[in-house]
Design an enzyme around this catalytic site. Structure first.
Site, PDB file in Angstrom:
ATOM      1  N   TYR A 139      36.819  33.748  47.123  1.00  0.00           N
ATOM      2  CA  TYR A 139      36.244  35.030  46.707  1.00  0.00           C
ATOM      3  C   TYR A 139      36.060  34.968  45.198  1.00  0.00           C
ATOM      4  O   TYR A 139      36.954  34.530  44.479  1.00  0.00           O
ATOM      5  CB  TYR A 139      37.187  36.177  47.076  1.00  0.00           C
ATOM      6  CG  TYR A 139      36.779  37.542  46.551  1.00  0.00           C
ATOM      7  CD1 TYR A 139      35.692  38.224  47.095  1.00  0.00           C
ATOM      8  CD2 TYR A 139      37.492  38.152  45.516  1.00  0.00           C
ATOM      9  CE1 TYR A 139      35.328  39.484  46.622  1.00  0.00           C
ATOM     10  CE2 TYR A 139      37.130  39.417  45.040  1.00  0.00           C
ATOM     11  CZ  TYR A 139      36.058  40.076  45.600  1.00  0.00           C
ATOM     12  OH  TYR A 139      35.701  41.316  45.132  1.00  0.00           O
ATOM     13  N   ASP A 159      37.575  28.995  39.287  1.00  0.00           N
ATOM     14  CA  ASP A 159      37.884  30.422  39.267  1.00  0.00           C
ATOM     15  C   ASP A 159      39.403  30.559  39.386  1.00  0.00           C
ATOM     16  O   ASP A 159      39.974  30.477  40.464  1.00  0.00           O
ATOM     17  CB  ASP A 159      37.170  31.133  40.423  1.00  0.00           C
ATOM     18  CG  ASP A 159      37.431  32.636  40.414  1.00  0.00           C
ATOM     19  OD1 ASP A 159      38.250  33.097  39.597  1.00  0.00           O
ATOM     20  OD2 ASP A 159      36.800  33.342  41.243  1.00  0.00           O
ATOM     21  N   LYS A 199      43.320  39.173  36.203  1.00  0.00           N
ATOM     22  CA  LYS A 199      44.632  39.562  36.721  1.00  0.00           C
ATOM     23  C   LYS A 199      45.785  39.380  35.713  1.00  0.00           C
ATOM     24  O   LYS A 199      46.007  40.256  34.898  1.00  0.00           O
ATOM     25  CB  LYS A 199      44.890  38.849  38.054  1.00  0.00           C
ATOM     26  CG  LYS A 199      43.835  39.289  39.082  1.00  0.00           C
ATOM     27  CD  LYS A 199      44.067  38.900  40.497  1.00  0.00           C
ATOM     28  CE  LYS A 199      43.083  39.629  41.412  1.00  0.00           C
ATOM     29  NZ  LYS A 199      41.990  38.834  41.936  1.00  0.00           N
TER      30      LYS A 199
HETATM   31  C1  LIG Z   1      40.447  39.100  41.997  1.00  0.00           C
HETATM   32  C2  LIG Z   1      39.520  37.955  41.927  1.00  0.00           C
HETATM   33  C3  LIG Z   1      38.235  38.051  41.390  1.00  0.00           C
HETATM   34  C4  LIG Z   1      37.642  39.362  40.994  1.00  0.00           C
HETATM   35  O1  LIG Z   1      38.334  39.984  39.964  1.00  0.00           O
HETATM   36  P1  LIG Z   1      38.144  41.571  39.746  1.00  0.00           P
HETATM   37  O2  LIG Z   1      38.938  41.834  38.523  1.00  0.00           O
HETATM   38  O3  LIG Z   1      38.695  42.218  40.996  1.00  0.00           O
HETATM   39  O4  LIG Z   1      36.699  41.821  39.582  1.00  0.00           O
HETATM   40  C5  LIG Z   1      37.483  36.899  41.245  1.00  0.00           C
HETATM   41  N1  LIG Z   1      37.961  35.709  41.625  1.00  0.00           N
HETATM   42  C6  LIG Z   1      39.184  35.564  42.154  1.00  0.00           C
HETATM   43  C7  LIG Z   1      39.682  34.221  42.509  1.00  0.00           C
HETATM   44  C8  LIG Z   1      39.996  36.682  42.339  1.00  0.00           C
HETATM   45  O5  LIG Z   1      41.195  36.555  42.905  1.00  0.00           O
END
Ligand SMILES: *Cc1c(COP(=O)(O)O)cnc(C)c1O
Length: 434
Positions: free
Chosen positions: A152, A247, A275
């Protein structure tokens, strides 16, 4: 541990609030995975949080394994973070101008991630990915993006086809409202499968701008990569001159100070963070090679901006969070998680429960299938009905797990050994009832 042994007394107030919320907000929530839809419950409304605990509006107390979806590696608002945020707040909520703490955060991040030479702060992981993709396309002058099913990358149009997290939780193929053209340049391939990536790169020579991957998947439940797979992505990206984007919005500062790339010893060209670097305040970041990052406005032609980017409160919260991370922190977190998962596996074996436990660092998932879970297809084999019942049983014993089979559970430094022991007791009871 007596004080933890609280059964859910009731959820009257939560139910009342949920009804009201549904009239005013679609599904009553501001992010779909919070809806508890996949676990066949109504969401609980939380009134406060501290350390490893959450309290709902009906005064029930829970041991929190969600940790704001991985952002809270130290649990809820430890004193030193509270103090840092309060000090920052006293100086103003937003300057709309550069400030010194941005430099300190950039410095700590670049020191922790040798692949990151320059960085830009944004407001969310989604924004970080949007910018990483735009930069990759500008840098390579190519259009196509390779990504992997089960990963994601936020909710931007380009990356939402065959995505995971809430998309998997709600059983959706992607999202309505996205044009075919927008995703026509997005290619989704199976995770942990080198040959399909190889074939795709040969099929579209000089057309792939970027290979985008969660180096350890956290958004399909936890799915670690094979080292060979990640190494192959690096080699293929180098060979075909495309940008390798890791990511690490979840894994950055979660698995190690230098993220998954430190553990697997691979230098991506670009990294996205989020995060943990905001410690529970809104933030995101994209960083990497100087020659790519310098394409950003105001010195380059790639536009990106943000009214609240580098927000002083978010930056102070992130800095305080990262400063609490020591080498011992990761050993503590990993030992605790490994102990929990080992005991869970033992309970499963003793009771003939068909389940897979995936864990790495302080992340773990339990899948109800007898097939080893190594990609999206095998994760999808998990019995979601069983998961829902399991989740409900755990919740009624005060254990707040990720409310979806396709989300990771996290352990924070606030967790104590007795919390793990209590969780194991609850696990045994929960699992025998399903
Ligand atoms: C949470 C997440 C996102 C998106 O981050 P948001 O702050 O919710 O927009 C993108 N990539 C990964 C791997 C994530 O866990």
């Amino acid at each position: 541990m007596q004080e933890l042994l609280i059964n859910i007394k009731n959820a009257n107030k939560s139910q009342e609030l949920y009804k009201k919320a549904c009239e005013l907000m679609p599904g009553g929530v501001n992010s779909p995975v919070r809806s508890f839809k996949a676990v066949e419950l109504e969401p609980l409304f939380i009134s406060k949080a501290k350390g490893q605990y959450l309290w709902d509006v009906d005064q029930n107390k829970y041991l929190d394994f969600v940790g704001s979806w991985g952002a809270l590696i130290h649990g809820h608002i430890p004193d030193s973070i509270q103090e840092a945020v309060q000090n920052a707040l006293a100086k103003g909520t937003s300057f709309g101008a550069p400030h010194e703490d941005e430099i300190e955060l950039a410095q700590i991040i670049t020191e922790s991630f040798p692949s990151i030479k320059k960085i830009r702060l944004v407001n969310s992981g989604t924004e970080a990915i949007m910018t990483a993709i735009r930069l990759s396309r500008a840098y390579t002058k190519r259009n196509k993006i390779i990504k992997f099913s089960g990963c994601y990358h936020g909710h931007a149009d380009v990356v939402l086809s065959m995505s995971s997290s809430g998309i998997s939780t709600l059983g959706l193929p992607g999202s309505a409202g996205i044009t075919k053209n927008t995703v026509s340049e997005t290619i989704t391939l199976p995770f942990n499968d080198i040959s399909t990536t190889e074939i795709t790169l040969s099929k579209y020579p000089k057309e792939i701008a970027a290979i985008l991957v969660e180096p350890v998947i956290g958004n399909c439940g936890v799915i670690p990569p094979s080292t060979a797979f990640l190494k192959a992505l690096k080699e293929l990206a180098t060979k075909h001159k495309c940008v390798l984007i890791f990511d690490e919005v979840i894994t950055g500062f979660r698995l190690a100070k230098g993220g998954a790339q430190a553990i697997y010893d691979i230098m991506p060209d670009l990294t996205t963070l989020g995060k943990i670097i905001g410690g529970g305040m809104p933030i995101g970041a994209v960083g990497g090679k100087k020659e790519i990052m310098d394409l950003l406005a105001p010195i380059g032609p790639v536009y990106q901006a943000g009214t609240l980017s580098g927000n002083p409160i978010s930056v102070a919260c992130g800095l305080a969070t990262i400063k609490l991370l020591k080498d011992e922190t990761y050993i503590y977190l990993e030992n605790m998680t490994e102990h929990l998962c080992k005991e869970i596996k033992k309970i499963n074996e003793e009771n003939n429960i068909k389940a897979q436990v995936n864990n790495i660092g302080s992340m773990f998932s339990i899948f109800f299938t007898d097939t080893k879970v190594c990609d999206y297809t095998t994760a999808k084999k998990s019995n979601t009905q069983k998961f829902a019942k399991f989740f409900q049983n755990m919740l009624s014993q005060g254990i707040y797990l990720a409310p979806s089979q396709f989300e990771a559970n996290f352990i924070s430094t606030a967790f104590k050994e007795e919390d793990i022991n209590y969780t194991l007791e609850a696990y045994k009871k929960s699992i025998l009832e399903i």
